[in-house]
Design a protein around this motif. Structure first.
Motif, PDB file in Angstrom:
ATOM      1  N   VAL A  32      41.247  83.627  91.448  1.00  0.00           N
ATOM      2  CA  VAL A  32      40.608  84.918  91.256  1.00  0.00           C
ATOM      3  C   VAL A  32      40.932  85.526  89.898  1.00  0.00           C
ATOM      4  O   VAL A  32      40.069  86.145  89.257  1.00  0.00           O
ATOM      5  N   ALA A  33      42.153  85.365  89.393  1.00  0.00           N
ATOM      6  CA  ALA A  33      42.512  85.954  88.103  1.00  0.00           C
ATOM      7  C   ALA A  33      41.677  85.355  86.978  1.00  0.00           C
ATOM      8  O   ALA A  33      41.193  86.078  86.092  1.00  0.00           O
ATOM      9  N   ALA A  34      41.491  84.038  86.994  1.00  0.00           N
ATOM     10  CA  ALA A  34      40.667  83.398  85.964  1.00  0.00           C
ATOM     11  C   ALA A  34      39.215  83.854  86.061  1.00  0.00           C
ATOM     12  O   ALA A  34      38.536  84.034  85.040  1.00  0.00           O
ATOM     13  N   SER A  35      38.733  84.072  87.286  1.00  0.00           N
ATOM     14  CA  SER A  35      37.370  84.561  87.467  1.00  0.00           C
ATOM     15  C   SER A  35      37.208  85.961  86.888  1.00  0.00           C
ATOM     16  O   SER A  35      36.198  86.277  86.241  1.00  0.00           O
ATOM     17  N   LEU A  36      38.211  86.817  87.111  1.00  0.00           N
ATOM     18  CA  LEU A  36      38.134  88.167  86.567  1.00  0.00           C
ATOM     19  C   LEU A  36      38.218  88.157  85.051  1.00  0.00           C
ATOM     20  O   LEU A  36      37.538  88.944  84.372  1.00  0.00           O
ATOM     21  N   ALA A  37      39.031  87.262  84.505  1.00  0.00           N
ATOM     22  CA  ALA A  37      39.112  87.136  83.047  1.00  0.00           C
ATOM     23  C   ALA A  37      37.749  86.799  82.462  1.00  0.00           C
ATOM     24  O   ALA A  37      37.363  87.312  81.403  1.00  0.00           O
ATOM     25  N   ARG A  38      37.000  85.959  83.159  1.00  0.00           N
ATOM     26  CA  ARG A  38      35.662  85.594  82.692  1.00  0.00           C
ATOM     27  C   ARG A  38      34.722  86.798  82.710  1.00  0.00           C
ATOM     28  O   ARG A  38      33.917  86.986  81.799  1.00  0.00           O
ATOM     29  N   VAL A  39      34.852  87.644  83.754  1.00  0.00           N
ATOM     30  CA  VAL A  39      34.022  88.854  83.789  1.00  0.00           C
ATOM     31  C   VAL A  39      34.372  89.771  82.621  1.00  0.00           C
ATOM     32  O   VAL A  39      33.496  90.320  81.947  1.00  0.00           O
ATOM     33  N   VAL A 118      43.696  88.771  98.422  1.00  0.00           N
ATOM     34  CA  VAL A 118      43.344  88.982  97.015  1.00  0.00           C
ATOM     35  C   VAL A 118      44.433  89.784  96.314  1.00  0.00           C
ATOM     36  O   VAL A 118      44.827  89.467  95.180  1.00  0.00           O
ATOM     37  N   GLU A 119      44.940  90.823  96.974  1.00  0.00           N
ATOM     38  CA  GLU A 119      46.011  91.623  96.383  1.00  0.00           C
ATOM     39  C   GLU A 119      47.237  90.771  96.093  1.00  0.00           C
ATOM     40  O   GLU A 119      47.867  90.907  95.038  1.00  0.00           O
ATOM     41  N   ALA A 120      47.597  89.904  97.033  1.00  0.00           N
ATOM     42  CA  ALA A 120      48.757  89.035  96.831  1.00  0.00           C
ATOM     43  C   ALA A 120      48.535  88.092  95.656  1.00  0.00           C
ATOM     44  O   ALA A 120      49.446  87.842  94.855  1.00  0.00           O
ATOM     45  N   ALA A 121      47.326  87.577  95.529  1.00  0.00           N
ATOM     46  CA  ALA A 121      47.023  86.645  94.446  1.00  0.00           C
ATOM     47  C   ALA A 121      47.080  87.321  93.084  1.00  0.00           C
ATOM     48  O   ALA A 121      47.418  86.688  92.076  1.00  0.00           O
ATOM     49  N   LEU A 122      46.764  88.624  93.046  1.00  0.00           N
ATOM     50  CA  LEU A 122      46.713  89.343  91.768  1.00  0.00           C
ATOM     51  C   LEU A 122      47.977  90.145  91.475  1.00  0.00           C
ATOM     52  O   LEU A 122      48.105  90.715  90.389  1.00  0.00           O
ATOM     53  N   ALA A 123      48.916  90.190  92.413  1.00  0.00           N
ATOM     54  CA  ALA A 123      50.062  91.098  92.313  1.00  0.00           C
ATOM     55  C   ALA A 123      50.823  90.959  91.006  1.00  0.00           C
ATOM     56  O   ALA A 123      51.239  91.966  90.410  1.00  0.00           O
ATOM     57  N   LYS A 124      51.027  89.741  90.528  1.00  0.00           N
ATOM     58  CA  LYS A 124      51.821  89.524  89.322  1.00  0.00           C
ATOM     59  C   LYS A 124      50.953  89.271  88.093  1.00  0.00           C
ATOM     60  O   LYS A 124      51.460  88.839  87.059  1.00  0.00           O
ATOM     61  N   THR A 125      49.678  89.556  88.190  1.00  0.00           N
ATOM     62  CA  THR A 125      48.771  89.360  87.063  1.00  0.00           C
ATOM     63  C   THR A 125      48.426  90.702  86.429  1.00  0.00           C
ATOM     64  O   THR A 125      48.826  91.764  86.913  1.00  0.00           O
ATOM     65  N   GLN A 321      44.100 103.402 101.502  1.00  0.00           N
ATOM     66  CA  GLN A 321      42.900 103.737 100.742  1.00  0.00           C
ATOM     67  C   GLN A 321      42.913 103.223  99.306  1.00  0.00           C
ATOM     68  O   GLN A 321      41.881 103.276  98.626  1.00  0.00           O
ATOM     69  N   ILE A 322      44.055 102.731  98.827  1.00  0.00           N
ATOM     70  CA  ILE A 322      44.160 102.302  97.437  1.00  0.00           C
ATOM     71  C   ILE A 322      44.569 100.830  97.394  1.00  0.00           C
ATOM     72  O   ILE A 322      45.726 100.501  97.649  1.00  0.00           O
ATOM     73  N   PRO A 323      43.665  99.919  97.106  1.00  0.00           N
ATOM     74  CA  PRO A 323      44.029  98.501  97.055  1.00  0.00           C
ATOM     75  C   PRO A 323      44.780  98.153  95.778  1.00  0.00           C
ATOM     76  O   PRO A 323      44.623  98.796  94.742  1.00  0.00           O
ATOM     77  N   GLY A 324      45.623  97.145  95.882  1.00  0.00           N
ATOM     78  CA  GLY A 324      46.249  96.591  94.689  1.00  0.00           C
ATOM     79  C   GLY A 324      47.649  97.065  94.407  1.00  0.00           C
ATOM     80  O   GLY A 324      48.471  96.304  93.912  1.00  0.00           O
ATOM     81  N   ASP A 325      47.955  98.315  94.718  1.00  0.00           N
ATOM     82  CA  ASP A 325      49.267  98.877  94.391  1.00  0.00           C
ATOM     83  C   ASP A 325      50.009  99.351  95.633  1.00  0.00           C
ATOM     84  O   ASP A 325      50.782 100.303  95.589  1.00  0.00           O
ATOM     85  N   ARG A 326      49.796  98.702  96.763  1.00  0.00           N
ATOM     86  CA  ARG A 326      50.388  99.179  98.015  1.00  0.00           C
ATOM     87  C   ARG A 326      51.912  99.274  97.963  1.00  0.00           C
ATOM     88  O   ARG A 326      52.484 100.265  98.424  1.00  0.00           O
ATOM     89  N   PRO A 327      52.624  98.271  97.437  1.00  0.00           N
ATOM     90  CA  PRO A 327      54.093  98.406  97.380  1.00  0.00           C
ATOM     91  C   PRO A 327      54.541  99.623  96.578  1.00  0.00           C
ATOM     92  O   PRO A 327      55.485 100.321  96.973  1.00  0.00           O
ATOM     93  N   LEU A 328      53.870  99.888  95.454  1.00  0.00           N
ATOM     94  CA  LEU A 328      54.215 101.054  94.651  1.00  0.00           C
ATOM     95  C   LEU A 328      53.940 102.340  95.419  1.00  0.00           C
ATOM     96  O   LEU A 328      54.750 103.280  95.408  1.00  0.00           O
ATOM     97  N   LEU A 329      52.800 102.408  96.115  1.00  0.00           N
ATOM     98  CA  LEU A 329      52.468 103.615  96.868  1.00  0.00           C
ATOM     99  C   LEU A 329      53.464 103.864  97.987  1.00  0.00           C
ATOM    100  O   LEU A 329      53.874 105.014  98.230  1.00  0.00           O
ATOM    101  N   TYR A 330      53.873 102.808  98.679  1.00  0.00           N
ATOM    102  CA  TYR A 330      54.907 102.961  99.710  1.00  0.00           C
ATOM    103  C   TYR A 330      56.211 103.463  99.088  1.00  0.00           C
ATOM    104  O   TYR A 330      56.890 104.330  99.639  1.00  0.00           O
TER     105      TYR A 330
END
Length: 365
Positions: A32-39, A118-125, A321-330
Motif C-alpha cells: 500500500v505504501a508504494a501505491s500511495l507513493a505512485r499517487v 491498512v493502518e498497521a501496514a502504514l504505521a511506520k511509513t 473516528q480518526i484512522p491512522g493515528d489511533r495509538p497517539l489518540l489513545y
C-alpha cells in the motif's frame, strides 16, 4: 450569519496540467505504501488543476486547500474555525473529483478494505490513508511533505459527516507532528480558562456547550478540539454546532434565524458559532475534564471521578473516528485523563443553572 468566502478566497484561472497523469490507479493492499507513493507522483498536477483556493489558519498551522469545487470550499469556510494565518510553511491539500482534471480514479485492489490492516501496514511509513468504500471517498496524506489528496466520485460525494467537520483527518495527520491529538469533546471557558466535556451521544454535552455560549461563556468547539497534552491547551478546529429540536426548544432557539429548515444526517440542525455572535478565543487553558449526564436530578452537581472513568468516556468515540493515528489518540486521551481533575457532571433541568454551576467551578481554578 457566517458568510462563505471570507477567508482568503482566491480564484485562479483554469490551468492545464503539464504533468503526465495516470487516470486509473490501483491501491494494492500487499504494497500500500508504494501505491500511495505512485499517487503522490501526481500531486502537483492535482494541485495545479484545482482552480479554487482557500487558506486557513488552524491551531497555529497554515493550510492551503485547492479544489475544483467552489461549493466544497464554501462549506469549509463555514465549518472551519480559521484564525489569521501563521507564517509557517503551508500544508497543501488538493480536493477533486475522480477522473477529472489531474485527479485519477482510485481503486482498492481487493474485495474488502480492512481499515485496521491498512493502518498497521502504514504505521511506520510517511503515509496515511482513509477510504470510505460506500462513497468511493479517499483521503491520502504524506506526512513528510505535508501534502494531502482528497478524491470524491462527484462534487457532493462525501460522507454525511463531512460538512460539519471537513478535512478532519488531514488536520489530525498534520497537527499530530506537534504531539497533540484531535479530541472528540466539547469545551467551555471563562477568560481563556476552561474545561473539556466528554461523553457519548445523548449525554447532554452539546446542549451544555450551547447553553454556556448563550450565557456568555467561551468555547473552542462543541464536538472536536485539538489538545496539546503537555501544555493542556485546547485549540479550535470547527465552528459547527448541532442540536436536535427538543434541545433548541429548551434553549428557546427553535425560531432563531440561524437555524436551518432541514436536519442533517443525525436528525439534528446544523449551524455555526458566528451565527450566534460568538467569537471564541484562539485557545483555552484546560483545568478539568467533565463527564455530563442527563439524570433528571433537581440540581446540577459535580462529583469527583477516576481517571479511568474519564478515559473511557473520552477515548473510544474519538479514536474510532480518526484512522491512522489511533495509538497517539489513545495516548493523548490517557494523558489528559491522568493530568486533569475529572468530575461527573450530573445535569439539572435548568440550562441557566447548569451554566452557573460550570462558571462557578471554573472560577475556583
Amino acid at each position: 450569519m457566517k458568510l462563505a468566502g471570507q477567508r482568503c478566497r482566491k480564484h485562479h484561472p483554469k490551468t492545464m496540467s503539464v504533468f503526465r497523469v495516470e487516470k486509473n490507479l490501483i491501491i494494492r493492499p500487499e504494497n500500500v505504501a508504494a501505491s500511495l507513493a505512485r499517487v503522490f507522483d501526481h500531486f502537483e498536477a492535482m494541485f495545479a488543476d484545482a482552480q479554487y483556493e482557500r487558506s486557513f489558519g488552524i491551531a497555529g498551522q497554515r493550510f492551503r486547500v485547492r479544489s475544483c469545487s467552489d461549493a466544497y470550499l464554501s462549506q469549509a469556510d463555514l465549518a472551519l474555525a480559521s484564525t489569521p494565518n501563521t507564517d509557517q510553511p503551508a500544508t497543501r491539500i488538493a480536493v477533486g473529483i475522480a477522473g477529472k482534471g489531474g485527479f485519477p480514479t482510485l481503486t482498492w485492489g481487493s474485495q474488502y478494505f480492512v481499515e485496521r490492516g491498512v493502518e498497521a501496514a502504514l504505521a511506520k511509513t510517511r503515509y496515511r490513508l482513509h477510504h470510505f468504500p460506500e462513497k468511493s471517498f479517499w483521503q491520502l496524506f504524506d506526512r513528510q511533505t505535508g501534502c494531502g489528496i482528497q478524491i470524491m466520485p462527484t462534487e457532493h460525494g462525501y460522507p454525511d459527516w463531512d460538512p460539519g467537520s471537513p478535512l478532519r483527518n488531514f488536520l489530525q495527520w498534520q497537527l499530530a507532528k506537534d504531539g497533540g491529538a484531535l479530541i472528540h469533546a466539547g469545551s467551555l471557558a471563562v477568560d481563556g480558562r476552561g474545561v473539556l466535556l466528554a461523553g457519548a451521544g445523548g449525554s447532554g454535552k452539546s446542549g451544555t456547550v450551547l447553553s454556556g455560549i448563550l450565557q456568555g461563556l467561551q468555547t473552542v468547539g462543541d464536538d472536536y478540539v485539538f489538545v496539546n497534552p503537555v501544555s493542556l491547551t485546547a485549540y479550535p478546529l470547527f465552528d459547527t454546532l448541532k442540536q436536535d429540536h427538543v434541545g433548541l426548544k429548551r434553549l428557546q432557539l427553535n425560531n432563531h434565524p440561524a437555524i436551518p429548515k432541514r436536519v442533517n444526517w443525525q436528525n439534528k440542525y446544523q449551524f455555526y458559532l458566528p451565527d450566534l455572535g460568538h467569537k471564541g478565543p484562539d485557545h483555552i487553558q484546560l483545568g478539568a475534564l467533565l463527564l455530563p449526564k442527563i439524570t433528571g436530578a433537581a440540581k446540577t452537581t459535580l462529583t469527583i471521578t477516576t481517571a479511568k472513568e474519564a478515559f473511557l468516556a473520552l477515548a473510544p468515540s474519538g479514536v474510532s473516528q480518526i484512522p491512522g493515528d489511533r495509538p497517539l489518540l489513545y495516548s493523548v486521551a490517557a494523558e489528559i485523563s491522568r493530568r486533569l481533575p475529572c468530575y461527573r457532571l450530573d445535569l439539572g433541568p435548568d440550562p441557566t443553572e447548569i451554566t452557573r454551576a460550570i462558571r462557578h467551578y471554573i472560577a475556583e481554578f
